[in-house]
Write a protein that holds these residues in place. Structure first.
Motif, mmCIF file in Angstrom:
data_model
loop_
_atom_site.group_PDB
_atom_site.id
_atom_site.type_symbol
_atom_site.label_atom_id
_atom_site.label_comp_id
_atom_site.label_asym_id
_atom_site.label_seq_id
_atom_site.Cartn_x
_atom_site.Cartn_y
_atom_site.Cartn_z
ATOM 1 N N LEU A 49 0.827 -1.211 0.000
ATOM 2 C CA LEU A 49 0.000 0.000 0.000
ATOM 3 C C LEU A 49 0.861 1.260 0.000
ATOM 4 N N LYS A 50 2.087 1.157 0.465
ATOM 5 C CA LYS A 50 2.987 2.311 0.415
ATOM 6 C C LYS A 50 3.288 2.709 -1.028
ATOM 7 N N ASP A 51 3.256 1.724 -1.935
ATOM 8 C CA ASP A 51 3.553 1.967 -3.347
ATOM 9 C C ASP A 51 2.292 2.086 -4.201
ATOM 10 N N SER A 52 1.129 2.020 -3.570
ATOM 11 C CA SER A 52 -0.134 2.007 -4.303
ATOM 12 C C SER A 52 -0.461 3.371 -4.902
ATOM 13 N N GLN A 53 -1.027 3.344 -6.090
ATOM 14 C CA GLN A 53 -1.528 4.560 -6.721
ATOM 15 C C GLN A 53 -3.024 4.722 -6.481
ATOM 16 N N HIS A 54 -3.661 3.687 -5.892
ATOM 17 C CA HIS A 54 -5.116 3.695 -5.723
ATOM 18 C C HIS A 54 -5.566 3.841 -4.269
ATOM 19 N N PHE A 55 -4.688 3.517 -3.332
ATOM 20 C CA PHE A 55 -5.087 3.488 -1.934
ATOM 21 C C PHE A 55 -4.078 4.212 -1.056
ATOM 22 N N ASP A 56 -4.593 4.850 -0.019
ATOM 23 C CA ASP A 56 -3.757 5.468 1.001
ATOM 24 C C ASP A 56 -3.733 4.513 2.196
ATOM 25 N N GLU A 57 -2.560 4.122 2.630
ATOM 26 C CA GLU A 57 -2.412 3.120 3.690
ATOM 27 C C GLU A 57 -3.148 3.516 4.975
ATOM 28 N N GLU A 58 -3.077 4.758 5.349
ATOM 29 C CA GLU A 58 -3.736 5.212 6.584
ATOM 30 C C GLU A 58 -5.258 5.185 6.452
ATOM 31 N N VAL A 59 -5.764 5.579 5.304
ATOM 32 C CA VAL A 59 -7.216 5.558 5.071
ATOM 33 C C VAL A 59 -7.738 4.125 5.114
ATOM 34 N N VAL A 60 -7.001 3.201 4.528
ATOM 35 C CA VAL A 60 -7.397 1.790 4.551
ATOM 36 C C VAL A 60 -7.422 1.277 5.986
ATOM 37 N N TYR A 61 -6.404 1.613 6.756
ATOM 38 C CA TYR A 61 -6.346 1.178 8.158
ATOM 39 C C TYR A 61 -7.522 1.743 8.948
ATOM 40 N N GLN A 62 -7.826 3.016 8.761
ATOM 41 C CA GLN A 62 -8.946 3.633 9.476
ATOM 42 C C GLN A 62 -10.284 2.998 9.098
ATOM 43 N N GLN A 63 -10.448 2.689 7.824
ATOM 44 C CA GLN A 63 -11.694 2.055 7.377
ATOM 45 C C GLN A 63 -11.802 0.635 7.945
ATOM 46 N N ALA A 64 -10.699 -0.082 8.009
ATOM 47 C CA ALA A 64 -10.711 -1.426 8.616
ATOM 48 C C ALA A 64 -11.067 -1.327 10.097
ATOM 49 N N GLN A 65 -10.530 -0.318 10.782
ATOM 50 C CA GLN A 65 -10.870 -0.110 12.197
ATOM 51 C C GLN A 65 -12.360 0.181 12.355
ATOM 52 N N ARG A 66 -12.933 0.952 11.432
ATOM 53 C CA ARG A 66 -14.370 1.249 11.470
ATOM 54 C C ARG A 66 -15.188 -0.038 11.378
ATOM 55 N N VAL A 67 -14.781 -0.911 10.483
ATOM 56 C CA VAL A 67 -15.500 -2.183 10.323
ATOM 57 C C VAL A 67 -15.411 -2.999 11.614
ATOM 58 N N ILE A 68 -14.224 -3.089 12.181
ATOM 59 C CA ILE A 68 -14.032 -3.874 13.408
ATOM 60 C C ILE A 68 -14.792 -3.249 14.575
ATOM 61 N N GLU A 69 -14.769 -1.930 14.696
ATOM 62 C CA GLU A 69 -15.538 -1.260 15.748
ATOM 63 C C GLU A 69 -17.032 -1.543 15.590
ATOM 64 N N SER A 70 -17.511 -1.536 14.370
ATOM 65 C CA SER A 70 -18.918 -1.839 14.127
ATOM 66 C C SER A 70 -19.247 -3.266 14.543
ATOM 67 N N MET A 71 -18.333 -4.195 14.261
ATOM 68 C CA MET A 71 -18.545 -5.581 14.710
ATOM 69 C C MET A 71 -18.547 -5.637 16.236
ATOM 70 N N ASN A 72 -17.603 -4.958 16.875
ATOM 71 C CA ASN A 72 -17.519 -4.954 18.331
ATOM 72 C C ASN A 72 -18.791 -4.398 18.968
ATOM 73 N N ASN A 73 -19.421 -3.434 18.300
ATOM 74 C CA ASN A 73 -20.635 -2.805 18.810
ATOM 75 C C ASN A 73 -21.904 -3.468 18.289
ATOM 76 N N ALA A 74 -21.739 -4.580 17.551
ATOM 77 C CA ALA A 74 -22.863 -5.299 16.941
ATOM 78 C C ALA A 74 -23.715 -4.365 16.074
ATOM 79 N N ASP A 75 -23.065 -3.409 15.418
ATOM 80 C CA ASP A 75 -23.745 -2.472 14.533
ATOM 81 C C ASP A 75 -23.635 -2.990 13.096
#
Length: 159
Positions: A49-75
């Motif tokens: 992802l550091k070499d990606s032209q399509h994705f920002d590594e930090e944005v991907v990590y934050q979005q993955a955290q959002r998904v996991i937080e939603s699972m943790n909250n049963a949302d």
């Protein structure tokens, strides 16, 4: 003289099959070469992802955290809203809830490990794929989360 005698007596002559054999072998080798080249060209490529032209590594990590937080909250509705149309068709919120509850993971402790990469596929497009190991009170859970270039959830697996 032998050839003339053979022609005059209409005797069958031994023909060389060398040309036919060479032609068949050339065809087989050609098919193999084309197959290898097409496989190489069409096979998905993994890119950091550091070499990606399509994705920002930090944005991907934050979005993955959002998904996991939603699972943790049963949302599960939030996860559905984060998903692209194909993912929404493939996995309902009820199925997501059922799968999550069947894990009996317990309460969230920490994200233990995170790995991500871009998968560049000429046939299916570009995806950011994350593998996230999360420690829960009862057991660890590994999430495999994929995002399309619009940062919509395109794949989700937990074990």
């Amino acid at each position: 003289m032998a050839q003339e005698l053979s022609e005059n007596m209409d005797l069958p002559s031994k023909k060389s099959h060398k040309g036919l054999i060479i032609g068949i072998l050339s065809g087989v080798v050609g098919v193999i070469v084309i197959g290898v080249v097409l496989t190489h060209l069409l096979a998905p490529q993994q890119i950091s992802l550091k070499d990606s032209q399509h994705f920002d590594e930090e944005v991907v990590y934050q979005q993955a955290q959002r998904v996991i937080e939603s699972m943790n909250n049963a949302d599960f509705d939030a996860i559905y809203d984060l998903s692209n149309a194909k993912m929404q068709e493939a996995l309902s919120t009820a199925e997501l809830k059922e799968n999550w509850e069947s894990l009996h993971a317990g309460s969230f402790q920490e994200i233990s490990r995170y790995y991500s990469a871009e998968i560049d596929s000429r046939l299916q497009g570009d995806y950011a794929v994350c593998e996230v190991l999360v420690t829960y009170s009862n057991q660890p859970v590994t999430f495999t989360i994929s995002f399309d270039t619009d940062m919509k959830l395109a794949g989700f697996y937990m074990k």
